[in-house]
Design a protein around this motif. Structure first.
Motif, PDB file in Angstrom:
ATOM      1  N   ILE A  74       0.795  -1.145   0.111  1.00 47.29           N
ATOM      2  CA  ILE A  74      -0.123   0.012  -0.014  1.00 47.29           C
ATOM      3  C   ILE A  74       0.755   1.124  -0.078  1.00 47.29           C
ATOM      4  CG2 ILE A  74      -1.787   1.445   1.362  1.00 47.29           C
ATOM      5  CD1 ILE A  74      -2.687  -1.338   2.485  1.00 47.29           C
ATOM      6  N   ASP A  75       0.644   2.111  -0.963  1.00 46.06           N
ATOM      7  CA  ASP A  75       1.248   3.503  -1.068  1.00 46.06           C
ATOM      8  C   ASP A  75       0.325   4.441  -1.397  1.00 46.06           C
ATOM      9  OD1 ASP A  75       2.722   5.737  -1.693  1.00 46.06           O
ATOM     10  OD2 ASP A  75       4.669   4.450  -2.313  1.00 46.06           O
ATOM     11  N   VAL A  76      -0.373   5.186  -0.286  1.00 48.10           N
ATOM     12  CA  VAL A  76      -1.216   6.065  -0.890  1.00 48.10           C
ATOM     13  C   VAL A  76      -0.645   7.075  -1.569  1.00 48.10           C
ATOM     14  CG1 VAL A  76      -2.954   5.661   0.925  1.00 48.10           C
ATOM     15  CG2 VAL A  76      -1.082   7.233   1.469  1.00 48.10           C
ATOM     16  N   THR A  77       0.519   7.636  -1.237  1.00 45.15           N
ATOM     17  CA  THR A  77       1.239   8.551  -2.052  1.00 45.15           C
ATOM     18  C   THR A  77       1.124   8.309  -3.401  1.00 45.15           C
ATOM     19  OG1 THR A  77       2.580   9.587  -0.127  1.00 45.15           O
ATOM     20  CG2 THR A  77       3.225  10.277  -2.179  1.00 45.15           C
ATOM     21  N   ALA A  78       1.514   7.223  -3.796  1.00 41.36           N
ATOM     22  CA  ALA A  78       1.790   6.670  -5.403  1.00 41.36           C
ATOM     23  C   ALA A  78       0.556   6.787  -6.024  1.00 41.36           C
ATOM     24  CB  ALA A  78       2.645   5.374  -5.490  1.00 41.36           C
ATOM     25  N   ILE A  79      -0.281   6.285  -5.269  1.00 40.85           N
ATOM     26  CA  ILE A  79      -1.933   6.206  -5.736  1.00 40.85           C
ATOM     27  C   ILE A  79      -2.282   7.546  -6.074  1.00 40.85           C
ATOM     28  CG2 ILE A  79      -4.221   5.585  -5.222  1.00 40.85           C
ATOM     29  CD1 ILE A  79      -3.071   3.218  -3.733  1.00 40.85           C
ATOM     30  N   ALA A  80      -2.080   8.617  -4.930  1.00 38.42           N
ATOM     31  CA  ALA A  80      -2.528  10.100  -4.966  1.00 38.42           C
ATOM     32  C   ALA A  80      -1.939  10.580  -6.398  1.00 38.42           C
ATOM     33  CB  ALA A  80      -2.027  10.770  -3.999  1.00 38.42           C
ATOM     34  N   ARG A  81      -0.501  10.256  -6.655  1.00 39.17           N
ATOM     35  CA  ARG A  81      -0.035  10.976  -7.853  1.00 39.17           C
ATOM     36  C   ARG A  81      -0.374  10.421  -9.026  1.00 39.17           C
ATOM     37  NH1 ARG A  81       5.129   9.608  -4.983  1.00 39.17           N
ATOM     38  NH2 ARG A  81       5.032   7.905  -6.247  1.00 39.17           N
ATOM     39  N   LEU A  82      -0.902   9.296  -9.092  1.00 40.50           N
ATOM     40  CA  LEU A  82      -1.412   8.545 -10.405  1.00 40.50           C
ATOM     41  C   LEU A  82      -2.899   9.165 -10.641  1.00 40.50           C
ATOM     42  CD1 LEU A  82      -0.532   4.829  -9.825  1.00 40.50           C
ATOM     43  CD2 LEU A  82       0.473   6.218 -11.721  1.00 40.50           C
ATOM     44  N   HIS A  83      -3.602   9.362  -9.575  1.00 37.28           N
ATOM     45  CA  HIS A  83      -4.992   9.918  -9.603  1.00 37.28           C
ATOM     46  C   HIS A  83      -4.768  11.426 -10.199  1.00 37.28           C
ATOM     47  CE1 HIS A  83      -7.236   6.252  -8.661  1.00 37.28           C
ATOM     48  NE2 HIS A  83      -6.704   6.315  -7.491  1.00 37.28           N
ATOM     49  N   ALA A  84      -3.801  12.113  -9.599  1.00 30.91           N
ATOM     50  CA  ALA A  84      -3.708  13.659 -10.023  1.00 30.91           C
ATOM     51  C   ALA A  84      -3.212  13.871 -11.548  1.00 30.91           C
ATOM     52  CB  ALA A  84      -2.355  14.153  -8.999  1.00 30.91           C
ATOM     53  N   VAL A  85      -2.588  12.685 -12.245  1.00 31.06           N
ATOM     54  CA  VAL A  85      -2.680  12.815 -13.378  1.00 31.06           C
ATOM     55  C   VAL A  85      -3.802  12.589 -14.014  1.00 31.06           C
ATOM     56  CG1 VAL A  85      -1.345  11.596 -15.472  1.00 31.06           C
ATOM     57  CG2 VAL A  85      -0.106  12.187 -13.432  1.00 31.06           C
ATOM     58  N   GLU A  86      -4.456  11.604 -13.628  1.00 32.65           N
ATOM     59  CA  GLU A  86      -5.799  11.518 -14.182  1.00 32.65           C
ATOM     60  C   GLU A  86      -6.775  12.586 -14.101  1.00 32.65           C
ATOM     61  OE1 GLU A  86      -9.585   7.961 -13.799  1.00 32.65           O
ATOM     62  OE2 GLU A  86      -7.688   7.859 -12.551  1.00 32.65           O
TER      63      GLU A  86
END
Length: 118
Positions: A74-86
């Motif tokens: 689990i890496d909420v920061t990585a997920i947040a970065r991917l969602h930010a691009v989206e």
């Protein structure tokens, strides 16, 4: 956990991370853009490393279940970065509508329809 196959290489990452990677890739493909993104991956020796992939319109990513003897990555920061691009590629506007305004508008529309029939 999920095994991601991309450009002839494989890596293992968390379910939510893999899902966010696919969603980000879809948004980039729809926009006709490409971007290098880094996601955490689980190595067989138990260490966590980063994998950088270039995703875009011609990306072919395969995600499948992976059986590994480790806790979910689990890496909420990585997920947040991917969602930010989206989100950058698919902006969404939120409108807060007061229902009293809707009722007033509907009443005005009924009155205008009635006035037009006279």
């Amino acid at each position: 956990m999920k095994r991601v196959t991309y450009a002839g290489s494989e890596f293992v990452t968390g379910d939510d991370i893999a899902s966010a990677l696919l969603s980000c890739g879809r948004a980039l493909a729809e926009a006709g853009e490409a971007e290098a993104v880094t996601v955490p991956s689980w190595e067989q020796d138990g260490t966590i490393t980063g994998v950088t992939v270039l995703i875009g319109p011609s990306s072919q990513i395969v995600v499948q279940d992976a059986r590994v003897d480790a806790e979910e990555l689990i890496d909420v920061t990585a997920i947040a970065r991917l969602h930010a691009v989206e989100r950058r590629l698919r902006p969404v506007a939120a409108i807060d509508v007061d229902t009293r305004d809707q009722e007033s508008w509907a009443a005005d529309q009924r009155n205008q329809a009635w006035d037009g029939e006279l």
